[in-house]
Motif scaffolding. Structure first.
Motif, short mmCIF file in Angstrom:
data_model
loop_
_atom_site.label_atom_id
_atom_site.label_comp_id
_atom_site.label_asym_id
_atom_site.label_seq_id
_atom_site.Cartn_x
_atom_site.Cartn_y
_atom_site.Cartn_z
N HIS A 164 7.14 -4.60 1.92
CA HIS A 164 8.26 -4.45 2.84
C HIS A 164 9.09 -5.73 2.92
CE1 HIS A 164 9.84 -4.08 7.13
NE2 HIS A 164 10.50 -3.19 6.42
N GLU A 165 8.41 -6.85 3.11
CA GLU A 165 9.13 -8.13 3.21
C GLU A 165 9.82 -8.50 1.90
OE1 GLU A 165 9.85 -9.81 5.95
OE2 GLU A 165 8.77 -8.26 7.06
N ALA A 166 9.16 -8.26 0.79
CA ALA A 166 9.76 -8.59 -0.52
C ALA A 166 11.00 -7.73 -0.78
CB ALA A 166 8.73 -8.40 -1.63
N MET A 167 10.94 -6.46 -0.41
CA MET A 167 12.11 -5.60 -0.60
C MET A 167 13.26 -6.02 0.30
SD MET A 167 10.60 -1.75 -1.23
CE MET A 167 9.82 -1.63 0.38
N ARG A 168 12.96 -6.36 1.54
CA ARG A 168 14.01 -6.83 2.45
C ARG A 168 14.63 -8.11 1.92
NH1 ARG A 168 12.78 -7.10 8.59
NH2 ARG A 168 14.91 -7.81 8.46
N SER A 169 13.80 -9.00 1.44
CA SER A 169 14.31 -10.26 0.88
C SER A 169 15.19 -10.00 -0.33
CB SER A 169 13.13 -11.16 0.51
OG SER A 169 13.59 -12.36 -0.05
N ALA A 170 14.75 -9.11 -1.21
CA ALA A 170 15.54 -8.78 -2.40
C ALA A 170 16.86 -8.12 -2.01
CB ALA A 170 14.75 -7.87 -3.33
N ALA A 171 16.83 -7.30 -0.97
CA ALA A 171 18.06 -6.63 -0.52
C ALA A 171 19.06 -7.63 0.06
CB ALA A 171 17.72 -5.56 0.51
N ASP A 172 18.57 -8.71 0.65
CA ASP A 172 19.44 -9.72 1.26
C ASP A 172 20.05 -10.68 0.24
OD1 ASP A 172 19.03 -8.67 3.75
OD2 ASP A 172 17.49 -10.13 4.34
N GLU A 173 19.51 -10.71 -0.98
CA GLU A 173 20.04 -11.63 -2.00
C GLU A 173 21.42 -11.19 -2.47
OE1 GLU A 173 17.15 -11.44 -5.11
OE2 GLU A 173 15.61 -12.49 -3.95
N ARG A 182 -13.69 -3.31 5.68
CA ARG A 182 -12.71 -4.05 6.48
C ARG A 182 -11.74 -4.81 5.57
NH1 ARG A 182 -16.10 -6.93 9.65
NH2 ARG A 182 -16.14 -5.31 11.21
N ASN A 183 -12.27 -5.46 4.55
CA ASN A 183 -11.42 -6.19 3.61
C ASN A 183 -10.49 -5.25 2.84
OD1 ASN A 183 -12.53 -8.65 4.33
ND2 ASN A 183 -14.03 -8.63 2.69
N LEU A 184 -11.01 -4.12 2.43
CA LEU A 184 -10.23 -3.13 1.70
C LEU A 184 -9.06 -2.64 2.55
CD1 LEU A 184 -10.22 -1.45 -0.97
CD2 LEU A 184 -11.58 0.23 0.27
N TYR A 185 -9.33 -2.31 3.80
CA TYR A 185 -8.29 -1.83 4.70
C TYR A 185 -7.25 -2.92 4.96
CZ TYR A 185 -11.29 2.19 5.82
OH TYR A 185 -12.06 3.32 5.78
N ALA A 186 -7.72 -4.11 5.22
CA ALA A 186 -6.78 -5.21 5.48
C ALA A 186 -5.94 -5.51 4.24
CB ALA A 186 -7.54 -6.46 5.91
N ASP A 187 -6.55 -5.51 3.07
CA ASP A 187 -5.80 -5.77 1.84
C ASP A 187 -4.69 -4.74 1.64
OD1 ASP A 187 -7.42 -7.93 1.34
OD2 ASP A 187 -8.58 -6.94 -0.25
N CYS A 188 -4.98 -3.49 1.94
CA CYS A 188 -3.99 -2.43 1.78
C CYS A 188 -2.82 -2.64 2.75
CB CYS A 188 -4.63 -1.07 1.98
SG CYS A 188 -3.53 0.30 1.58
N LEU A 189 -3.12 -2.88 4.01
CA LEU A 189 -2.05 -3.08 4.99
C LEU A 189 -1.25 -4.34 4.70
CD1 LEU A 189 -3.86 -2.02 8.29
CD2 LEU A 189 -2.12 -0.74 7.00
N VAL A 190 -1.91 -5.38 4.26
CA VAL A 190 -1.20 -6.62 3.90
C VAL A 190 -0.31 -6.39 2.68
CG1 VAL A 190 -1.52 -8.97 3.01
CG2 VAL A 190 -2.84 -8.19 4.98
N ALA A 191 -0.77 -5.63 1.71
CA ALA A 191 0.06 -5.32 0.54
C ALA A 191 1.29 -4.51 0.94
CB ALA A 191 -0.76 -4.56 -0.51
N PHE A 192 1.13 -3.57 1.86
CA PHE A 192 2.28 -2.81 2.35
C PHE A 192 3.28 -3.74 3.04
CE2 PHE A 192 0.41 1.76 2.89
CZ PHE A 192 0.05 1.76 1.55
#
Length: 156
Positions: free
Chosen positions: A55-64, A41-51
Motif C-alpha cells: 500500500h505504501e509503495a503504491m502510494r509513493s509511486a503514485a505521488d512521483e 503469529r509470524n506468518l500472520y504478521a508478515d502477511c499484514l506487513v507485506a500488505f
C-alpha cells in the motif's frame, strides 16, 4: 525379605522412569504448541506487513512525477509486485484455516482495488482513492480480528 527390597527397588525405578517420560512428553507438547503459535503469529504478521508495504509503495509511486500515465501505471504495478504480498498471502494460505484465508483474500482484493485506482490515474486525495483505501482499511481490520481470534484459539 530380599525379594521385597528387590521388587520395591524395581517398582521405584519403573515409576521414576515413567514419571520422567510423562514429564518430558508434556514439556515437548507445550514446546511444540508454543513454537507453532509463534510460527503462525509470524506468518500472520508478515502477511499484514507485506500488505502495508504494498500500500505504501503504491502510494509513493503514485505521488512521483512520471512522464506519462503508462509509466505511472507500470511503476505502481512494480511497487505492488515487489512488496512481497503475493508470496506472504500464498504462504499463509498453505497453513491457515478457511476463515483466515478468506479474510486475508478479501483484504488482498481491496489492496488490488487500490492498485487499480492508482494505476488508472487517480491521486491519493480523490474520492475514488479514498473509497478504495477505506474498503482496504475495513477488510484489513476484519482480518486482524479473525487472526487474533485464531491465535487466541491456538493459545488455549
Amino acid at each position: 525379605m530380599e525379594w521385597a527390597s528387590l521388587v520395591g527397588t524395581g517398582l521405584g525405578a519403573v515409576l521414576g522412569v515413567g514419571a520422567t517420560l510423562v514429564g518430558e512428553h508434556v514439556r515437548w507438547r507445550r514446546t511444540a504448541r508454543d513454537s507453532g503459535l509463534q510460527d503462525r503469529r509470524n506468518l500472520y504478521a508478515d502477511c499484514l506487513v507485506a500488505f502495508r508495504t504494498a500500500h505504501e509503495a503504491m502510494r509513493s509511486a503514485a505521488d512521483e512525477d512520471h512522464p506519462n500515465a503508462q509509466v505511472r501505471a507500470v511503476r505502481i504495478r512494480q511497487a505492488f509486485l515487489h512488496s512481497g504480498c503475493d508470496g506472504a498471502r500464498e504462504r499463509l494460505a498453505l497453513t491457515a484455516s478457511r476463515e483466515v484465508t478468506s479474510t486475508i483474500d478479501a483484504a488482498y482484493v481491496t489492496l488490488r482495488g487500490i492498485h487499480e485506482v492508482l494505476a488508472s490515474g487517480a491521486t491519493v486525495p480523490t474520492p475514488e482513492s479514498q473509497t478504495a483505501r477505506q474498503a482496504h482499511r475495513d477488510t484489513t481490520d476484519e482480518a486482524r480480528a479473525v487472526l487474533r481470534g485464531d491465535l487466541g484459539a491456538l493459545a488455549d
